[in-house]
Design a protein around this motif. Structure first.
Motif, short mmCIF file in Angstrom:
data_model
loop_
_atom_site.label_atom_id
_atom_site.label_comp_id
_atom_site.label_asym_id
_atom_site.label_seq_id
_atom_site.Cartn_x
_atom_site.Cartn_y
_atom_site.Cartn_z
N ASN A 1 -6.18 -3.06 -9.60
CA ASN A 1 -5.93 -2.64 -8.21
C ASN A 1 -4.66 -3.28 -7.66
O ASN A 1 -3.86 -2.62 -6.98
CB ASN A 1 -7.13 -2.99 -7.32
N GLU A 2 -4.46 -4.58 -7.95
CA GLU A 2 -3.25 -5.25 -7.49
C GLU A 2 -2.01 -4.65 -8.14
O GLU A 2 -0.98 -4.45 -7.49
CB GLU A 2 -3.34 -6.75 -7.79
N PHE A 3 -2.13 -4.37 -9.45
CA PHE A 3 -1.00 -3.75 -10.15
C PHE A 3 -0.67 -2.39 -9.56
O PHE A 3 0.50 -2.07 -9.30
CB PHE A 3 -1.34 -3.61 -11.65
N MET A 4 -1.68 -1.57 -9.34
CA MET A 4 -1.45 -0.23 -8.79
C MET A 4 -0.89 -0.31 -7.37
O MET A 4 -0.04 0.48 -6.98
CB MET A 4 -2.74 0.59 -8.82
N GLN A 5 -1.39 -1.25 -6.59
CA GLN A 5 -0.89 -1.41 -5.22
C GLN A 5 0.59 -1.81 -5.26
O GLN A 5 1.40 -1.26 -4.51
CB GLN A 5 -1.72 -2.46 -4.47
N ALA A 6 0.94 -2.75 -6.13
CA ALA A 6 2.34 -3.17 -6.26
C ALA A 6 3.20 -2.01 -6.75
O ALA A 6 4.31 -1.80 -6.24
CB ALA A 6 2.44 -4.36 -7.22
N MET A 7 2.69 -1.24 -7.70
CA MET A 7 3.43 -0.09 -8.22
C MET A 7 3.64 0.95 -7.13
O MET A 7 4.73 1.50 -6.98
CB MET A 7 2.67 0.52 -9.40
N ASN A 8 2.61 1.22 -6.37
CA ASN A 8 2.72 2.18 -5.26
C ASN A 8 3.72 1.71 -4.21
O ASN A 8 4.50 2.50 -3.69
CB ASN A 8 1.36 2.44 -4.62
N GLN A 9 3.68 0.42 -3.90
CA GLN A 9 4.62 -0.12 -2.92
C GLN A 9 6.05 -0.01 -3.43
O GLN A 9 6.96 0.36 -2.68
CB GLN A 9 4.28 -1.57 -2.59
N GLN A 10 6.27 -0.35 -4.70
CA GLN A 10 7.60 -0.25 -5.27
C GLN A 10 8.08 1.20 -5.29
O GLN A 10 9.24 1.48 -4.98
CB GLN A 10 7.64 -0.82 -6.69
N MET B 1 0.25 5.79 -13.42
CA MET B 1 -1.10 5.68 -12.86
C MET B 1 -2.17 6.13 -13.85
O MET B 1 -3.28 5.64 -13.82
CB MET B 1 -1.20 6.48 -11.57
N SER B 2 -1.78 7.05 -14.73
CA SER B 2 -2.76 7.53 -15.72
C SER B 2 -2.83 6.62 -16.94
O SER B 2 -3.55 6.92 -17.89
CB SER B 2 -2.44 8.96 -16.13
N GLY B 3 -2.07 5.51 -16.90
CA GLY B 3 -2.18 4.52 -17.97
C GLY B 3 -1.03 4.51 -18.94
O GLY B 3 -0.98 3.66 -19.83
N GLU B 4 -0.09 5.44 -18.83
CA GLU B 4 1.06 5.44 -19.73
C GLU B 4 1.95 4.25 -19.42
O GLU B 4 2.10 3.84 -18.27
CB GLU B 4 1.85 6.75 -19.56
N ASP B 5 2.56 3.69 -20.44
CA ASP B 5 3.45 2.54 -20.27
C ASP B 5 4.81 3.04 -19.79
O ASP B 5 5.58 3.62 -20.56
CB ASP B 5 3.59 1.79 -21.60
#
Length: 178
Positions: free
Chosen positions: A8-17, A78-82
């Motif tokens: 969740n923290e990773f996704m939140q940071a990714m969304n913010q970026q 978001m779907s897990g791809e690097d």
């Protein structure tokens, strides 16, 4: 920390970026378009104007394609791809380069750039003239004065060498006669 919280923290940071990157790029695009339209207002040639609008439309298309590509890569992440963060940077850098090329290749851009350079050179000449006038008033030598002195010295050296050559010739003749 548990894995769901990290995710969740990773996704939140990714969304913010992503949101910040998108916002910055939209602002850059907006500034570019506003600046370009201000420049186009000075253009009176209808052919240049049409070409300029076409270049602007192509640049806009490039930006929109980059937005779509960035969106798709964020969905992949978001779907897990690097997905490397550098990919987003590259998407926007390439889009900026391509958009600039679309506009810079127009005759309106060339004409406007030429006019701007001409105005800058005229302004620089006025500043130089004012500086020279001020320096003369204060009794200082200007760049032109120093260049003139240098040119005179070079001319004097050239003449001196010519006189030395002639004098050497006269001395050689006198020595031959002895």
């Amino acid at each position: 920390m548990s894995e769901p919280n990290q995710w969740n923290e990773f996704m939140q940071a990714m969304n913010q970026q992503f949101a910040q990157s998108l916002e910055q790029n939209v602002e850059a695009q907006t500034q570019f378009v506003e600046s370009w339209f201000e420049t186009l207002e000075q253009t009176s040639d209808p052919e240049q104007m049409g070409e300029a609008f076409e270049g602007t439309a192509n640049a806009y298309t490039t930006w929109m394609e980059a937005s779509q590509q960035a969106y798709e890569r964020s969905m992949d992440a978001m779907s897990g791809e690097d997905v490397e963060p550098e990919e987003f940077r590259d998407i926007w850098l390439n889009a900026a380069n391509e958009a600039f090329k679309e506009v810079a290749d127009t005759t309106a851009f060339a004409a406007t750039t030429g006019q701007t350079v001409e105005e800058a050179l005229e302004y620089q000449q006025q500043i130089d003239d004012l500086a020279d006038e001020t320096l003369h008033t204060l009794g200082f030598a200007t760049k032109r004065d120093v260049q003139e002195v240098g040119e005179r010295l070079i001319e004097l050296e050239r003449r001196q060498h010519a006189v030395e050559r002639k004098l050497d010739t006269v001395i050689d003749h006198l020595e031959d006669e002895e």
